[in-house]
Scaffold this motif. Sequence first.
Motif, mmCIF file in Angstrom:
data_model
loop_
_atom_site.group_PDB
_atom_site.id
_atom_site.type_symbol
_atom_site.label_atom_id
_atom_site.label_comp_id
_atom_site.label_asym_id
_atom_site.label_seq_id
_atom_site.Cartn_x
_atom_site.Cartn_y
_atom_site.Cartn_z
ATOM 1 N N SER A 53 2.970 -9.778 6.666
ATOM 2 C CA SER A 53 2.462 -8.361 7.193
ATOM 3 C C SER A 53 3.236 -7.390 6.306
ATOM 4 O O SER A 53 2.621 -6.503 5.660
ATOM 5 C CB SER A 53 2.292 -8.299 8.579
ATOM 6 N N PHE A 54 4.523 -7.526 6.254
ATOM 7 C CA PHE A 54 5.364 -6.637 5.473
ATOM 8 C C PHE A 54 4.998 -6.633 3.904
ATOM 9 O O PHE A 54 4.847 -5.608 3.438
ATOM 10 C CB PHE A 54 6.910 -6.911 5.514
ATOM 11 N N VAL A 105 2.178 -7.470 2.480
ATOM 12 C CA VAL A 105 0.826 -6.994 1.973
ATOM 13 C C VAL A 105 1.062 -5.769 2.333
ATOM 14 O O VAL A 105 0.135 -4.905 1.498
ATOM 15 C CB VAL A 105 -0.263 -7.834 3.146
ATOM 16 N N ASN A 106 1.584 -5.196 3.176
ATOM 17 C CA ASN A 106 1.573 -3.780 3.459
ATOM 18 C C ASN A 106 2.276 -3.010 2.286
ATOM 19 O O ASN A 106 2.039 -1.900 1.998
ATOM 20 C CB ASN A 106 2.277 -3.502 4.795
ATOM 21 N N ALA A 107 3.341 -3.561 2.018
ATOM 22 C CA ALA A 107 4.187 -3.147 0.941
ATOM 23 C C ALA A 107 3.267 -3.038 -0.456
ATOM 24 O O ALA A 107 3.271 -1.916 -1.201
ATOM 25 C CB ALA A 107 5.601 -3.948 0.704
ATOM 26 N N ARG A 147 -0.085 -3.041 -0.747
ATOM 27 C CA ARG A 147 -1.056 -2.208 -0.608
ATOM 28 C C ARG A 147 -0.679 -0.516 -0.578
ATOM 29 O O ARG A 147 -1.469 0.233 -1.118
ATOM 30 C CB ARG A 147 -1.889 -2.262 0.962
ATOM 31 N N GLY A 148 0.611 -0.499 -0.115
ATOM 32 C CA GLY A 148 1.051 0.915 -0.438
ATOM 33 C C GLY A 148 1.234 1.421 -1.707
ATOM 34 O O GLY A 148 1.345 2.733 -1.991
ATOM 35 N N LYS A 149 1.738 0.663 -2.727
ATOM 36 C CA LYS A 149 2.020 0.832 -4.071
ATOM 37 C C LYS A 149 0.851 1.308 -5.019
ATOM 38 O O LYS A 149 0.975 1.822 -6.034
ATOM 39 C CB LYS A 149 2.922 -0.404 -4.728
#
Length: 55
Positions: free
Chosen positions: A45-46, A48-50, A52-54
């Motif tokens: 999850s971390f 994928v979230n990282a 997606r944020g870039k």
Amino acid sequence: MLHYAVVFFVIALIAAVFGFGGIAAGAVEIAKILFFVFLILAVVSFVVNALRGKT
């Protein structure tokens, strides 16, 4: 999921105090499996979230 790992760990501790070794060992194994599944899902999850944020 981490909650269930903690619950099974507490069950294992209580069973060990009262001398139910088999139940305690089973609860510890379930708690370990749930903890590692939680850990893997948290890392995924971390990441994928990282990613997606870039973008």
